[in-house]
Design an enzyme around this catalytic site. Structure first.
Site, short mmCIF file in Angstrom:
data_model
loop_
_atom_site.label_atom_id
_atom_site.label_comp_id
_atom_site.label_asym_id
_atom_site.label_seq_id
_atom_site.Cartn_x
_atom_site.Cartn_y
_atom_site.Cartn_z
N THR A 142 7.48 -39.76 -3.11
CA THR A 142 7.65 -38.72 -2.09
C THR A 142 6.65 -38.82 -0.94
O THR A 142 6.92 -38.31 0.15
CB THR A 142 7.57 -37.32 -2.74
OG1 THR A 142 6.42 -37.26 -3.59
CG2 THR A 142 8.82 -37.05 -3.56
N ASN A 143 5.52 -39.50 -1.17
CA ASN A 143 4.59 -39.68 -0.05
C ASN A 143 5.22 -40.57 1.03
O ASN A 143 5.28 -40.21 2.21
CB ASN A 143 3.28 -40.31 -0.54
CG ASN A 143 2.53 -39.41 -1.49
OD1 ASN A 143 2.65 -38.19 -1.43
ND2 ASN A 143 1.76 -40.00 -2.39
N ASP A 144 5.69 -41.75 0.63
CA ASP A 144 6.31 -42.66 1.60
C ASP A 144 7.67 -42.14 2.06
O ASP A 144 8.06 -42.38 3.21
CB ASP A 144 6.47 -44.06 1.00
CG ASP A 144 5.22 -44.91 1.21
OD1 ASP A 144 4.27 -44.42 1.86
OD2 ASP A 144 5.19 -46.06 0.73
N SER B 101 12.25 -43.38 -9.53
CA SER B 101 11.08 -42.53 -9.35
C SER B 101 10.89 -42.32 -7.85
O SER B 101 10.74 -43.29 -7.11
CB SER B 101 9.83 -43.19 -9.95
OG SER B 101 8.70 -42.36 -9.77
N CYS C 84 6.71 -39.50 -8.37
CA CYS C 84 5.36 -39.97 -8.70
C CYS C 84 4.40 -39.86 -7.53
O CYS C 84 3.29 -40.37 -7.58
CB CYS C 84 5.41 -41.41 -9.19
SG CYS C 84 6.12 -42.57 -8.00
N HIS D 252 -15.97 -7.94 2.63
CA HIS D 252 -14.95 -8.86 3.13
C HIS D 252 -15.19 -10.27 2.61
O HIS D 252 -14.26 -10.96 2.16
CB HIS D 252 -14.97 -8.85 4.66
CG HIS D 252 -14.00 -9.80 5.28
ND1 HIS D 252 -14.36 -11.06 5.71
CD2 HIS D 252 -12.67 -9.69 5.50
CE1 HIS D 252 -13.30 -11.68 6.19
NE2 HIS D 252 -12.26 -10.88 6.07
N GLY E 13 -8.28 -7.23 4.70
CA GLY E 13 -9.10 -7.39 5.89
C GLY E 13 -8.45 -8.14 7.03
O GLY E 13 -9.06 -8.31 8.08
N LYS F 226 0.83 -1.20 0.00
CA LYS F 226 0.00 0.00 0.00
C LYS F 226 0.86 1.25 0.00
O LYS F 226 0.65 2.19 -0.78
CB LYS F 226 -0.93 0.00 1.21
CG LYS F 226 -1.95 1.12 1.23
CD LYS F 226 -2.87 1.00 2.45
CE LYS F 226 -3.69 -0.26 2.39
NZ LYS F 226 -4.64 -0.37 3.53
N ARG G 160 -3.47 2.97 8.69
CA ARG G 160 -3.82 1.72 8.00
C ARG G 160 -2.60 0.81 7.88
O ARG G 160 -1.48 1.27 7.74
CB ARG G 160 -4.35 1.99 6.58
CG ARG G 160 -5.58 2.88 6.50
CD ARG G 160 -5.87 3.18 5.03
NE ARG G 160 -6.94 4.14 4.84
CZ ARG G 160 -8.20 3.83 4.58
NH1 ARG G 160 -8.55 2.56 4.50
NH2 ARG G 160 -9.12 4.75 4.40
#
Length: 905
Positions: free
Chosen positions: A793-795, A790, A857, A452, A102, A23, A93
């Site tokens: 990445t989750n495990d 590969s 993957c 808002h 907001g 701002k 402000r």
């Protein structure tokens, strides 16, 4: 000379947003290009951080600099704060480097007190206006600075209106407002044991402190966490001389966008409210006038506004959001910023601006499109069966269906237990943020397109209808009435944020226009959105280095992925192919086999079924690589649940029954006992770290051999038909090089023999999924036996953190709130930990096998921040669900072109 904490608007420019906040930087920029900006000064973000780090104490020299700039402002305006004859009033402000609408605090009319209100009466020759301004100051200061419950002030106003028999604030006269000022001061004294401060210097300093503190309020922290904005940026404070939109019908205030932020259409858009101050528009307390109707009330000011809108759009080369006030027919611009917009508007505006010559295609793709918001374009609409019961403003597009709830806390609580909800409010406040972002949609009975609720909903991609004033909400009863219809908490409702319709029904949803276009709908393909999508995604694919594949397990999923730009399949999970009555029976026969012959019979039954699966998938991805992961989960997943089976057997024995009923399946008691014995044999304390993946292939070698045979025979069948199948065989959960060496030594001859017998020359690669910390550390030795890696990445996140991805939801919120983890590691790759393991694996893998190709993957492949990291790591491709492929493509291009827009900051 000490640190410079304060800058006049004439001293800065738009490039200094990290110092002056967005701002403050834009106020400086507008001042410097000669637009009508009320003068003022900005206290820097650095001052905020120094205040926070110093135990909520102003840093040395700050108040002296504030006093110096205040004196300069007073001299320039010819007025002084608190002057009982001719007072100067200022607004205080917030203004962070990234827009946080907001989320932080504002105080208007600072400088008014019991004496200066008389000077304001003389100055403006308007007694009602002066007392209204004073009333607003005490109310805002009490709530924002002194921490008083805002409802106490609103209840006092409502009580006053009831006594007068009026419905609008503007219908209260001077004496009413005088009475409210006194009542508000009484509330302040009663709630805080302090008097409302009369010294304007105290007011100013306390207001600045309140803005600094608001950087750390809960709603601001929630917003930053959701939008990935760092906590250490701080907020600037803008002190600006007041101009007044509440001086009568010749004055007003509004918010304008240079283009429609919902649709992207090249028309001015926004709200105007006569005889009001800025918070009246944002708070939604009064229904507003559409901006295009402002000309009938303020023709000269509206023409000036349209001219300034064109100036700002050309200057910033982007759609701008402008707050303005008209005081006695004169227009003032209070702030501007690059306007927040929906994903639809992003693409349409970017396309139109390229066509207009304002920007080029590279700027459009790099700077104007947000990868993290692209999936909003694929959101469904509504297919209602009844007429709408109410119409409001189309505040944020998309269809939403859910159960009605009436508080933010209820929204969050219901969503936590899996309910889909629509948050229904008269209007929302920043304190409702936590419940807004958990809702499917937002419905308000008051407020405009820049209230808002509307601003937050657009920024978060949540469908919203605002200002549906036919709805009468009963907050205490938690319900609403519209006409003769009544809706209670928990009733199903539907909203269409695209056209503002509200339905009392559980509507069906329908695909988005872009979804329809991808599906071949000709009408959808004639829209600006589709033209933009085709044009910019062509640029995306020219620019990106990373390949993008899909996680797909069926021919339909594969075709869907290809239509969205997938360059192959990075993960085909074969366990999903073993579901279905015939297949489960064959798998169970293999599990229960007592001899090699019985086990082979089970494989023989599965082989043609698996081969048919792979023919369909390879054909759908003809000419593109298909990475097939051999069976990964433990075998007990193909048997009934241990507890359920134990209970069913016990009940059957107790009742003397010969059969066991288990979830619709009828099993003989003896067979059920045999099955229970096998379930108990296979039972593992921690099956995710048990007999699964490559370990299963080693214990049951015929299983993986059958799968490899099915894959290769399918490929041979297709190649003989003139197709171009490209299968890749992935062995999961490898932790040692010897596991992969022995497994490949067993499986490679199976593939080679099939190819030799068929007389077919087909290159088939073998690789592994890197999903354990150990496999990353010894990746060099594993790579000697692999054609590809590969990253699962989750495990990998699961084993690196020791978190269960199924259970982390119980404490993740607390972990994120307390900064114990930077973000959910199952959504975005944890670069310092998991990312470092990947980096080690890449370096070691390529070090011992220069030709190895690398990808990921896990679903991280569709997360924009993770895609950027994968590009930096030098991977060859990412793979994700079909619906996230466009997101990954865009993020991959932006990673190459510059800083990727992964979120809507």
């Amino acid at each position: 000379m000490g640190t410079k904490w304060v800058y006049d608007f004439s001293e800065g420019d738009a490039s200094q947003r990290y110092l002056l906040g967005g701002k403050g930087a834009n106020l400086a920029e507008m001042t410097n290009i000669g637009l009508p900006v009320p003068p003022g000064f900005t206290i820097t973000c650095e001052a905020c951080n120094a205040y926070r780090e110093g135990g909520q104490r102003f840093p040395e020299g700050l108040l002296d600099q504030v006093a110096e700039h205040r004196k300069h402002l007073e001299e320039g305006m010819g007025r002084s704060l608190g002057d009982p004859r001719d007072p100067l009033l200022v607004s205080v402000r917030s203004g962070a480097p990234f827009s946080m609408p907001g989320m932080m605090d504002t105080v208007l009319n600072v400088g008014l007190n019991d004496a200066s209100v008389q000077g304001l009466i003389s100055q403006m020759n308007d007694e009602r206006f002066a007392w209204d301004s004073y009333r607003r100051l005490v109310q805002m200061f009490g709530k924002t600075v002194m921490g008083i419950d805002g409802d106490l002030f609103e209840d006092a106003i409502d009580h006053m209106k009831e006594q007068k028999g009026v419905t609008n604030d503007v219908d209260l006269d001077t004496e009413d407002l005088k009475g409210l000022v006194q009542e508000f001061k009484d509330i302040v004294g009663r709630e805080t044991n302090k008097e409302f401060p009369q010294d304007p210097t105290d007011q100013l300093h306390e207001a600045v402190e309140a803005v600094f503190r608001s950087w750390d309020n809960k709603r601001a922290q929630d917003y930053r966490r959701r939008n990935k904005i760092p906590d250490d940026l701080g907020t600037a404070v803008n002190v600006q001389s007041m101009v007044f939109g509440n001086r009568g019908e010749d004055s007003g205030t509004g918010v304008a966008f240079t283009r429609d932020p919902a649709s992207g259409e090249n028309v001015p858009y926004g709200d105007y409210l006569a005889n009001a101050q800025g918070e009246d528009v944002v708070a939604g307390i009064r229904n507003t006038t559409p901006l295009m109707e402002m000309g009938s009330e303020q023709p000269d000011a509206f023409e000036d506004l349209k001219g300034h809108m064109k100036t700002l759009e050309k200057h910033y080369r982007d759609m701008c959001d402008i707050e303005f006030t008209v005081e006695d027919h004169k227009l003032w611009l209070l702030q501007t910023r690059v306007g927040k917009r929906t994903s639809l508007a992003e693409w349409v505006i970017a396309y139109d601006m390229v066509e207009e010559g304002l920007i080029d295609e590279e700027i459009a793709v790099r700077d104007r499109l947000t990868a993290g918001k692209l999936d909003e374009l694929f959101k469904p609409g509504l297919n209602p069966t009844t007429e709408p019961v109410a119409k409001g403003l189309n505040a944020s597009p998309g269809g939403a269906v859910g159960r009605a709830v009436f508080t933010a806390d209820d929204s969050a609580e219901w969503a936590e237990r899996g309910e889909k909800v629509i948050l229904v409010r008269r209007e929302t406040t920043p304190d409702d943020y936590h419940g807004m972002v958990t809702a499917q949609g937002i419905l308000t009975s008051a407020g405009g397109t820049n209230s808002h609720a509307a601003v937050v909903a657009r920024g978060e991609g949540i469908p919203a209808v605002c200002g549906a004033d036919a709805i009468r909400i009963d907050r205490k009863a938690k319900g609403f009435r519209v006409g003769n219809d009544e809706v209670k908490e928990g009733d199903w409702i539907s909203i269409n944020g695209t056209d503002g319709s509200v339905y009392i029904e559980r509507s069906q949803v329908e695909p988005s226009a872009l979804e329809a276009a991808i599906g071949g709908d000709e009408a959808a393909r004639r829209t600006t959105l589709w033209r933009a999508y085709e044009r910019f995604m062509k640029v995306v694919d020219e620019k990106r280095r990373l390949g993008v594949r899909a996680n797909a397990d069926t021919p339909d999923q594969s075709s869907n992925a290809r239509s969205r730009g997938a360059q192959g399949i990075g993960l085909c999970r074969t366990e999903h192919m073993f579901l279905g009555e015939e297949r489960v029976a064959a798998v169970r026969k293999m599990i229960f086999a007592d001899t090699d012959e019985e086990e082979q019979q089970a494989y023989d039954a599965l082989l043609p079924l698996q081969r048919g699966d792979f023919v369909g998938i390879l054909e759908a991805m003809d000419g593109l690589p298909v990475t097939v992961r051999l069976l990964d989960p433990p075998l007990h997943e193909f048997l009934p649940n241990h507890v359920d089976l134990s209970v069913a057997v016990a009940l059957a024995e107790e009742r003397g029954e010969s059969k066991v009923e288990l979830r619709g399946e009828s099993i003989g008691l003896d067979d059920a006992k045999t099955m229970l014995q096998k379930v108990e044999e296979l039972h593992e304390v921690n099956p995710m770290l048990g007999l699964r993946g490559v370990r299963l292939g080693i214990v049951k070698p015929g299983l993986y051999a059958m799968q490899v045979r099915a894959i290769v025979e399918a490929a041979v069948e297709l190649q003989k038909k003139g197709k171009d199948p490209r299968p890749e065989i992935m062995i999961p959960l490898v932790a040692t090089a010897e596991e992969l060496r022995q497994m490949r030594e067993e499986l490679q001859p199976v593939a080679d023999q099939i190819l030799e017998d068929a007389g077919v020359d087909l290159h088939i690669e073998f690789g592994t999924m890197i999903e354990l910390p150990r496999s990353c550390i010894v990746a060099g030795s594993i790579a000697e036996h692999a054609d590809f890696f590969s990253f699962g990445t989750n495990d990998l996140a699961q084993t690196a953190f020791g978190f269960s991805r199924d259970d982390i939801g119980k404490f993740l919120g607390m972990y994120e709130e307390r900064k114990l983890v930077p973000t959910n590691p199952f959504v975005t790759i944890d670069e310092p930990g998991v990312g470092r393991l990947m980096e080690i694996a890449v370096e070691l893998g390529r070090g011992s096998n220069a030709s190895i190709h690398l990808g990921i993957c896990g679903e991280h492949g569709g997360d924009p921040d993770s895609v950027v990291f994968c590009d930096k790591l030098g991977l060859d491709y990412v793979s994700c669900s079909p619906f996230r492929i466009p997101v990954a493509r865009l993020a991959a291009a932006q990673a190459v072109m510059g800083e990727a827009k992964t979120s809507s900051k």
